[in-house]
Motif scaffolding. Structure first.
Motif, PDB file in Angstrom:
ATOM      1  N   LEU A  53       0.820  -1.204   0.000  1.00 37.46           N
ATOM      2  CA  LEU A  53       0.000   0.000   0.000  1.00 37.46           C
ATOM      3  C   LEU A  53       0.858   1.260   0.000  1.00 37.46           C
ATOM      4  O   LEU A  53       0.537   2.248  -0.671  1.00 37.46           O
ATOM      5  N   LEU A  54       1.959   1.232   0.717  1.00 32.50           N
ATOM      6  CA  LEU A  54       2.851   2.391   0.760  1.00 32.50           C
ATOM      7  C   LEU A  54       3.527   2.652  -0.585  1.00 32.50           C
ATOM      8  O   LEU A  54       3.697   3.801  -0.989  1.00 32.50           O
ATOM      9  N   TYR A  55       3.897   1.578  -1.271  1.00 30.01           N
ATOM     10  CA  TYR A  55       4.592   1.726  -2.551  1.00 30.01           C
ATOM     11  C   TYR A  55       3.658   2.166  -3.685  1.00 30.01           C
ATOM     12  O   TYR A  55       4.117   2.708  -4.687  1.00 30.01           O
ATOM     13  N   GLN A  56       2.363   1.915  -3.561  1.00 33.55           N
ATOM     14  CA  GLN A  56       1.431   2.287  -4.625  1.00 33.55           C
ATOM     15  C   GLN A  56       1.316   3.807  -4.723  1.00 33.55           C
ATOM     16  O   GLN A  56       1.085   4.495  -3.733  1.00 33.55           O
ATOM     17  N   ARG A  57       1.486   4.330  -5.926  1.00 31.77           N
ATOM     18  CA  ARG A  57       1.324   5.762  -6.145  1.00 31.77           C
ATOM     19  C   ARG A  57      -0.167   6.102  -6.185  1.00 31.77           C
ATOM     20  O   ARG A  57      -1.003   5.246  -6.504  1.00 31.77           O
ATOM     21  N   ASP A  58      -0.492   7.340  -5.919  1.00 29.93           N
ATOM     22  CA  ASP A  58      -1.890   7.764  -5.922  1.00 29.93           C
ATOM     23  C   ASP A  58      -2.552   7.561  -7.282  1.00 29.93           C
ATOM     24  O   ASP A  58      -3.771   7.386  -7.371  1.00 29.93           O
ATOM     25  N   ILE A  59      -1.749   7.562  -8.356  1.00 22.98           N
ATOM     26  CA  ILE A  59      -2.297   7.350  -9.694  1.00 22.98           C
ATOM     27  C   ILE A  59      -2.760   5.910  -9.879  1.00 22.98           C
ATOM     28  O   ILE A  59      -3.514   5.608 -10.795  1.00 22.98           O
ATOM     29  N   GLY A  60      -2.300   5.003  -9.020  1.00 26.85           N
ATOM     30  CA  GLY A  60      -2.765   3.619  -9.061  1.00 26.85           C
ATOM     31  C   GLY A  60      -1.717   2.583  -9.388  1.00 26.85           C
ATOM     32  O   GLY A  60      -1.909   1.393  -9.115  1.00 26.85           O
ATOM     33  N   GLY A  61      -0.613   3.002 -10.001  1.00 28.88           N
ATOM     34  CA  GLY A  61       0.420   2.045 -10.378  1.00 28.88           C
ATOM     35  C   GLY A  61       1.521   1.926  -9.342  1.00 28.88           C
ATOM     36  O   GLY A  61       1.553   2.645  -8.348  1.00 28.88           O
ATOM     37  N   TRP A  62       2.441   0.987  -9.596  1.00 27.38           N
ATOM     38  CA  TRP A  62       3.571   0.741  -8.703  1.00 27.38           C
ATOM     39  C   TRP A  62       4.879   0.853  -9.482  1.00 27.38           C
ATOM     40  O   TRP A  62       4.905   0.650 -10.710  1.00 27.38           O
ATOM     41  N   PRO A  63       5.984   1.134  -8.812  1.00 27.83           N
ATOM     42  CA  PRO A  63       7.303   1.046  -9.457  1.00 27.83           C
ATOM     43  C   PRO A  63       7.705  -0.416  -9.599  1.00 27.83           C
ATOM     44  O   PRO A  63       7.073  -1.296  -9.015  1.00 27.83           O
ATOM     45  N   LYS A  64       8.759  -0.685 -10.352  1.00 20.44           N
ATOM     46  CA  LYS A  64       9.158  -2.073 -10.595  1.00 20.44           C
ATOM     47  C   LYS A  64      10.353  -2.496  -9.754  1.00 20.44           C
ATOM     48  O   LYS A  64      11.054  -1.691  -9.158  1.00 20.44           O
ATOM     49  N   ASN A  65      10.541  -3.812  -9.727  1.00 21.73           N
ATOM     50  CA  ASN A  65      11.713  -4.446  -9.099  1.00 21.73           C
ATOM     51  C   ASN A  65      11.832  -4.124  -7.607  1.00 21.73           C
ATOM     52  O   ASN A  65      12.935  -3.949  -7.089  1.00 21.73           O
ATOM     53  N   ILE A  66      10.701  -4.062  -6.920  1.00 18.39           N
ATOM     54  CA  ILE A  66      10.692  -3.822  -5.482  1.00 18.39           C
ATOM     55  C   ILE A  66      10.422  -5.142  -4.751  1.00 18.39           C
ATOM     56  O   ILE A  66       9.456  -5.835  -5.070  1.00 18.39           O
ATOM     57  N   GLN A  67      11.251  -5.466  -3.787  1.00 20.82           N
ATOM     58  CA  GLN A  67      11.020  -6.641  -2.952  1.00 20.82           C
ATOM     59  C   GLN A  67      10.088  -6.214  -1.812  1.00 20.82           C
ATOM     60  O   GLN A  67      10.531  -5.798  -0.736  1.00 20.82           O
ATOM     61  N   MET A  68       8.808  -6.294  -2.059  1.00 20.59           N
ATOM     62  CA  MET A  68       7.801  -5.752  -1.144  1.00 20.59           C
ATOM     63  C   MET A  68       7.834  -6.401   0.242  1.00 20.59           C
ATOM     64  O   MET A  68       7.357  -5.828   1.215  1.00 20.59           O
ATOM     65  N   GLN A  69       8.382  -7.610   0.323  1.00 22.53           N
ATOM     66  CA  GLN A  69       8.397  -8.325   1.601  1.00 22.53           C
ATOM     67  C   GLN A  69       9.490  -7.821   2.541  1.00 22.53           C
ATOM     68  O   GLN A  69       9.486  -8.152   3.731  1.00 22.53           O
ATOM     69  N   ASN A  70      10.419  -7.030   2.031  1.00 21.51           N
ATOM     70  CA  ASN A  70      11.507  -6.541   2.876  1.00 21.51           C
ATOM     71  C   ASN A  70      11.003  -5.501   3.870  1.00 21.51           C
ATOM     72  O   ASN A  70      10.237  -4.593   3.513  1.00 21.51           O
ATOM     73  N   GLU A  71      11.457  -5.621   5.099  1.00 21.96           N
ATOM     74  CA  GLU A  71      11.003  -4.705   6.143  1.00 21.96           C
ATOM     75  C   GLU A  71      11.483  -3.288   5.870  1.00 21.96           C
ATOM     76  O   GLU A  71      12.624  -3.064   5.444  1.00 21.96           O
ATOM     77  N   LEU A  72      10.615  -2.313   6.099  1.00 24.24           N
ATOM     78  CA  LEU A  72      10.933  -0.909   5.860  1.00 24.24           C
ATOM     79  C   LEU A  72      11.265  -0.209   7.173  1.00 24.24           C
ATOM     80  O   LEU A  72      10.630  -0.456   8.203  1.00 24.24           O
ATOM     81  N   THR A  73      12.238   0.686   7.109  1.00 22.53           N
ATOM     82  CA  THR A  73      12.557   1.505   8.278  1.00 22.53           C
ATOM     83  C   THR A  73      11.544   2.643   8.373  1.00 22.53           C
ATOM     84  O   THR A  73      10.811   2.929   7.413  1.00 22.53           O
ATOM     85  N   ALA A  74      11.529   3.329   9.497  1.00 20.81           N
ATOM     86  CA  ALA A  74      10.633   4.470   9.675  1.00 20.81           C
ATOM     87  C   ALA A  74      10.943   5.552   8.649  1.00 20.81           C
ATOM     88  O   ALA A  74      10.026   6.192   8.102  1.00 20.81           O
TER      89      ALA A  74
END
Length: 371
Positions: A53-74
């Motif tokens: 949800l954080l990676y999704q842009r407001d326009i509706g799409g996502w960027p590529k080659n992101i390992q979404m399962q990796n933990e994000l820092t603050a």
């Protein structure tokens, strides 16, 4: 007592491994496709969903080659919140957007969080908005200067989009999220326009329909160049998924039937059965060299790129100069790119039954396989 403790410890370790198996998938797409349905209701899945949800842009799409399962820092979460309103690098390349939509659908099937539904529908709207009037899709939307504006079949980008629209327009059970009738109709129209674009971009070689380039000019429909080593050509790889999509259409039009028959004939004509790729790996499992070994009656493979006028395979380094063999290019591109493919085997495998079903004549050899 010590032995019992060891057994108990092994059980706990084994159980922990089973619960957290998703963490052992190295690639984000594997998590989406290989996980059991019930996993999408776990706390682990919900945690990953927050990243998506954080990676999704407001326009509706996502960027590529992101390992979404990796933990994000603050700090990373804060940065993502700040760029959500931008349209930076939103794309369908490398499975981006379509795979995140699938993830959200699988999440919603287990957890009725309305944010997952909204995310999926925003992604769908993004796909609809990104389509050209002529039915094609660019690699990036909003448009990014360069070859990214071409109608993009490369890495099955447009086929992935059309498969999403096909499932939505046919209202199958593939996605757990059901759009409104209006969106369903828009998806159906977009799908039909996309198929029409595919028909119009199929390349004619000396007046005979063949296959497709990895990308086509968005105005002229002609095969187009992308990166320096991706020259106008006929693609053994991308054409396979295009044909499989066309073959999946119930009650195909005469134009679709002709397109499939022509592509099938081209695949038969261009298959290679006297070469086999051998990969040489180092101790870490990384490819350090590729060799094409002569064989007799090998499994068919196809070149990724073939000449537009005579179907001869060619290979390129980053200098964009065509070479006739894989050994003539440097190790970086030689080992870092898929120059051969076996994907058209699936077309050959399915063609006979498709041909019979759609009232066209299948080759005699293929008919015998059916009996």
């Amino acid at each position: 007592m010590i032995e019992l403790k060891k057994i108990a410890l092994l059980f706990i370790v084994g159980f922990s491994f089973a619960v957290n198996a998703q963490n052992n998938y190295k690639n984000w797409p594997d998590i989406i496709r290989k996980s059991e349905a019930s996993w999408f209701g776990t706390e682990e899945a919900k945690k990953i969903a927050e990243n998506v949800l954080l990676y999704q842009r407001d326009i509706g799409g996502w960027p590529k080659n992101i390992q979404m399962q990796n933990e994000l820092t603050a700090a990373q979460k804060k940065e993502l919140l700040e760029i959500k309103k931008t349209t930076k690098e939103t794309t369908t390349d490398n499975g981006a957007t379509t795979q995140e939509m699938l993830f959200m659908s699988r999440m919603y099937a287990q957890v009725k969080d309305e944010r997952y539904k909204e995310s999926f529908l925003k992604g769908l709207n993004y796909l609809l908005e990104a389509q050209y009037a002529n039915g094609g899709w660019p690699q990036f939307y909003p448009l990014k200067k360069g070859y990214y504006t071409h109608i993009t079949y490369n890495d099955d980008s447009m086929v992935r989009i059309l498969n999403v629209l096909k499932e939505v327009s046919e209202q199958t059970d593939f996605y757990s999220i059901k759009p409104s009738k209006e969106i369903v109709e828009k998806s159906k129209t977009a799908f039909n326009k996309g198929i029409d674009c595919i028909i119009k971009t199929q390349y004619k070689q000396n007046g005979v329909l063949t296959a497709w380039c990895a990308q086509h000019d968005e105005v002229t429909f002609e095969p187009a160049k992308a990166r320096a080593y991706e020259l106008p050509s006929l693609s053994g790889k991308e054409s396979a998924k295009i044909v499989l999509l066309l073959m999946s259409i119930e009650k195909p039009s005469p134009e679709i039937v002709t397109a499939v028959k022509s592509a099938y004939a081209w695949f038969e004509k261009t298959k290679i059965t006297n070469l086999e790729e051998k990969r040489i790996l180092n101790d870490a499992g990384k490819i350090i060299d590729k060799k094409m070994i002569p064989v007799q009656n090998g499994d068919p493979i196809w070149a990724r790129f073939m000449e537009l006028d005579n179907n001869e395979p060619f290979f390129c380094d980053r200098d964009g100069i065509k070479k006739k063999t894989l050994d003539e290019i440097g190790l970086e591109r030689k080992n870092g790119y898929a120059w051969y493919t076996d994907e058209p085997k699936e077309v050959l495998k399915k063609y006979a039954s498709w041909a019979v079903k759609n009232g066209t004549k299948a080759p005699e050899a293929e008919k015998k396989k059916l009996n």
